[in-house]
Design a protein around this motif. Structure first.
Motif, short mmCIF file in Angstrom:
data_model
loop_
_atom_site.label_atom_id
_atom_site.label_comp_id
_atom_site.label_asym_id
_atom_site.label_seq_id
_atom_site.Cartn_x
_atom_site.Cartn_y
_atom_site.Cartn_z
N HIS A 41 -58.33 30.70 -15.75
CA HIS A 41 -58.12 30.55 -14.31
C HIS A 41 -58.60 29.19 -13.82
O HIS A 41 -57.97 28.57 -12.95
CB HIS A 41 -58.87 31.67 -13.57
CG HIS A 41 -58.30 33.03 -13.81
ND1 HIS A 41 -57.26 33.55 -13.06
CD2 HIS A 41 -58.61 33.99 -14.73
CE1 HIS A 41 -56.96 34.76 -13.50
NE2 HIS A 41 -57.75 35.05 -14.51
N ALA A 270 -49.30 31.86 -19.02
CA ALA A 270 -50.09 32.74 -19.88
C ALA A 270 -51.59 32.49 -19.76
O ALA A 270 -52.40 33.33 -20.16
CB ALA A 270 -49.66 32.57 -21.34
N THR A 272 -53.44 32.61 -17.20
CA THR A 272 -54.06 33.59 -16.31
C THR A 272 -53.65 35.02 -16.63
O THR A 272 -54.10 35.95 -15.95
CB THR A 272 -53.70 33.29 -14.84
OG1 THR A 272 -52.28 33.22 -14.70
CG2 THR A 272 -54.31 31.96 -14.41
N THR A 273 -52.82 35.19 -17.63
CA THR A 273 -52.42 36.55 -18.01
C THR A 273 -53.07 36.97 -19.32
O THR A 273 -53.85 37.92 -19.37
CB THR A 273 -50.88 36.67 -18.10
OG1 THR A 273 -50.38 35.66 -18.98
CG2 THR A 273 -50.25 36.51 -16.73
#
Length: 469
Positions: A41, A270, A272-273
């Protein structure tokens, strides 16, 4: 429920930590989801310049640890900076810092439990994630009820696994970047900067904003002074841990983040996932990257949750010893474990975990926001305490055995920097709720602390008058 060693309590903690326990706890005891998940993040928000946020945060932590080390070497205490704030600033300050710090770590328990529950639910979808989260809290609370030596051993191996995983990630990443690994070529940081908007694509404001996210990853470094109080030679262990904080931050945070930003484009969704480390391993074409990262993150969050229960229980115990928490929190087992403090902190953490699943989402977010600026307030209290305690020593013609660098200028610089960051948070919409709710909570706790201090003072005066009759 039978508490291990619950008979024969003398309300004293045991000195069960070995030097290697304290060393490993200081190296990696608090590395959890904040690094493995939160770094994605921070990079997504600030771009490659997120490494500046890590460097600045790390430098701040180094200075704070040096100041705390000066006080802790002189007076090792389980209450650590809470006790020092009480001595240097006043009863209300120690009361406020102690309860804020306890609240922070009680909130970390559900954060790490949620991460553990999510991973275990992916592996065993037939069991709800909330049940896994609760079971993880129960299991780690149980480990905290045994002797501190057993807890130290358990945490030693957890921390060692984290250290091994991070060093392996850094070593493999650099080997690929240096073209030492056949059939695994990446462009490197220079190519990513050219293709994706430069070093700070979202500007310096985003870098400052990422600093707040990054600070969450670092808090807990200071907890080694709490753990060292339960070792056989606390002053030496604290000094050793404090001196090593520079290379710990450089290796585990800055070098690993450098590998990520050299491999993963900052605008890769990706980040933040799936997280920064998993995405980096996927780009580096590491087989079973998702499973590897899930295992490492599960170990990391279990370790951090374990440390959270330990730290919160010791701070609660210290508050009880100073008559600033219920007296029951000082009760220890015959092996020196404050079992009521452990149980209370774990139960509240478990309750907040259930709130995250079954209560309105806004309530859980509000609770999280209330801890958003606690790290900065704790660091501010450490700096002010060190300033006042050193000045008191100098007035008596004394010098501490372990000293803060360039006193008082670096201490003043830390105080001004923290106040500036709090000011920036206050005027930044995405962080305003964090700082206002944390300061609001601090004011309420301070008010309670002032009332209790007045009550204690009146009780002591009354007792003195009665004794003089």
């Amino acid at each position: 429920m039978v508490i291990p060693g619950s008979d024969g309590s003398n309300d004293q903690l045991a000195q069960g930590f070995k030097p290697r326990h304290v060393t490993m706890l200081s190296i990696a005891g608090i590395i959890g989801a904040g690094l493995f998940v939160g770094s994605g993040h921070a990079i997504a928000a600030a771009g490659p310049a997120a490494i500046v946020s890590y460097a600045v945060s790390g430098f701040l932590v180094v200075l704070v640890m040096r100041m705390l080390g000066e006080m802790a070497v002189a007076k090792p205490d389980t209450g650590s900076f809470s006790t020092y704030a009480e001595s240097a600033i006043g009863h209300w300050a120690g009361f406020t810092v102690g309860w804020l710090y306890w609240w922070f770590w009680v909130l970390v328990i559900p954060i790490e439990a949620l991460a553990a529950g999510h991973i275990l639910n992916l592996w065993f979808p037939g069991v709800d994630a909330w049940l896994f989260a609760l079971l993880s809290i129960v299991a780690l609370a149980a480990t905290n009820l045994f002797s501190v030596a057993k807890y130290g051993e358990f945490e030693f191996w957890f921390a060692l696994l984290k250290v091994t995983a991070i060093i392996g990630f850094i070593a493999f990443g650099f080997a690929v970047l240096l073209d030492w690994v056949p059939q695994r070529q990446v462009g490197g940081l220079g190519e990513l900067l050219d293709k994706h908007g430069g070093f700070a694509p979202n500007g310096l404001t985003a870098v400052a904003s990422a600093f707040i996210t990054v600070m969450f990853s670092f808090i807990g470094t200071e907890a080694v002074t709490i753990a060292a109080a339960e070792s056989s030679n606390p002053a030496r262990n604290i000094a050793k841990a404090t001196r090593s904080v520079i290379w710990r931050i450089s290796v585990f945070y800055i070098l690993s983040v450098f590998v990520v930003i050299s491999v993963v484009p900052w605008n890769d969704p990706a980040l933040t996932t799936v997280g920064s480390y998993q995405r980096a391993l996927e780009i580096l074409d590491v087989p079973h990257a998702s499973l590897i990262v899930d295992i490492v993150v599960l170990i990391a969050v279990a370790s951090c949750m374990n440390s959270s229960i330990y730290i919160s229980s010791r701070m609660l115990y210290s508050l009880g010893r100073r008559a600033e928490a219920p007296q029951a929190t000082t009760h220890t087992t015959r092996v020196g474990v404050p079992w009521i403090a452990v149980m209370a902190s774990s139960l509240i953490g478990a309750g907040i975990t259930l709130i995250s699943y079954f209560a309105p989402e806004g309530l859980f977010q509000f609770l999280l926001a209330s801890s958003g600026a606690i790290a900065l307030l704790v660091y501010l209290a450490i700096a002010v305490s060190q300033l006042r305690m050193r000045n008191a020593l100098l007035r008596n013609g004394e010098q501490p055995a372990f000293r803060m660098w360039l006193f008082p200028w670096l201490t003043y610089a830390v105080i001004l920097f923290i106040l500036a960051v709090l000011g920036v948070m206050l005027v930044t919409p995405e962080h305003r709720a964090e700082v206002t709710s944390t300061i609001g909570l601090a004011l309420v706790i301070s008010f309670v602390g002032i009332i209790t201090a007045r009550s204690k003072s009146q009780a002591l005066t009354k007792k003195a008058l009665e004794a003089g009759r």
